[in-house]
Design a protein around this motif. Structure first.
Motif, PDB file in Angstrom:
ATOM      1  N   LEU A  29     107.927  23.837   9.540  1.00 59.60           N
ATOM      2  CA  LEU A  29     107.869  22.436   9.331  1.00 59.60           C
ATOM      3  C   LEU A  29     109.039  21.819   9.492  1.00 59.60           C
ATOM      4  N   ARG A  31     110.977  18.660  12.402  1.00 59.80           N
ATOM      5  CA  ARG A  31     110.857  17.924  13.267  1.00 59.80           C
ATOM      6  C   ARG A  31     112.262  17.112  13.410  1.00 59.80           C
ATOM      7  N   SER A 228     102.382  20.971   9.906  1.00 58.77           N
ATOM      8  CA  SER A 228     103.363  20.457  11.262  1.00 58.77           C
ATOM      9  C   SER A 228     102.446  20.049  12.502  1.00 58.77           C
TER      10      SER A 228
END
Length: 229
Positions: A29, A31, A228
């Motif tokens: 997960l 970003r 995600s």
């Protein structure tokens, strides 16, 4: 329903992980984004800029890269969750290192009209669940951690809480959370072969759209993969 009869402890986020792979699973997960002050050397840009500057050193800086994913983490504490404190602390420790933007709250058995951040002061320092729904946007990833083991009426009926009188059923509040946040999962530390399909666990599982995962390596990976997307 007498608050003074129950004492819970906060999870310790300094516990050394006994299950190192929790961190690996949580890293699904991610970003990344560069935010804040430019305090990290950008080697490639520095070389290019220095070359364009006839060899005179031209140092270029960029903000440090951070995981930009925003997480709300809710832990069930007390009662049947006591045997699972260790693995919850391991998850908590790992999550604090992986997620820069994370808020943690506690609840008991089922979500109701309020949660808390400090178990020692939970009787007089609480956060209204409505405030969470208003403050945090749909882009937050929501993770509930609990065994979902309780009397079914604690989920389905007003007044079902064992600690206070709840005007609205826990199912009502869980549904509001599921409706507001696009990405919501429930991690269950109880062995999956003990879950069954009915009772309170079945009700919670339905409310989270069957996004209940066992707190195993594969379960965590599956949960992070869903969050995600």
């Amino acid at each position: 329903k007498v608050w003074d009869q129950r004492n819970y402890l906060n999870l310790d986020d300094n516990v050394q992980l006994g299950i190192r792979n929790i961190k690996v699973a949580l890293r699904r997960l991610r970003r990344f984004a560069r935010q804040g002050a430019a305090d990290e050397l950008d080697m490639n840009d520095t070389i290019r800029s220095t070359a364009r500057n006839a060899g005179l050193l031209d140092i270029r800086m960029v903000p440090e890269r951070h995981n930009a994913v925003k997480v709300l983490l809710f832990f069930d504490v007390g009662g049947s969750m006591d045997p699972h404190v260790r693995v919850c602390e391991e998850l908590f420790s790992a999550a604090k290192t992986e997620f820069k933007h994370m808020e943690t709250f506690y609840f008991h058995n089922c979500l109701y009209e309020s949660v808390w951040k400090n178990n020692v002061r939970r009787m007089n320092e609480r956060t209204e669940t409505w405030d969470i729904l208003r403050k945090y946007g749909q882009d937050y990833r929501v993770i509930f951690v609990g065994d979902a083991m309780m009397a079914p009426y604690e989920v389905t009926h007003p007044g079902g809480s064992v600690e206070h009188w709840n005007e609205e059923a826990g199912a009502t509040w869980m549904q509001r959370m599921a409706d507001h946040f696009d990405k919501l999962v429930w991690l269950n530390p109880a062995p999956e072969d003990h879950w069954g399909n009915g009772g309170s666990l079945g009700a919670i599982r339905t409310l989270v759209n069957n996004k209940m995962y066992p707190m195993t390596l594969s379960g965590l990976e599956d949960a992070m993969r869903f969050l995600s997307k």
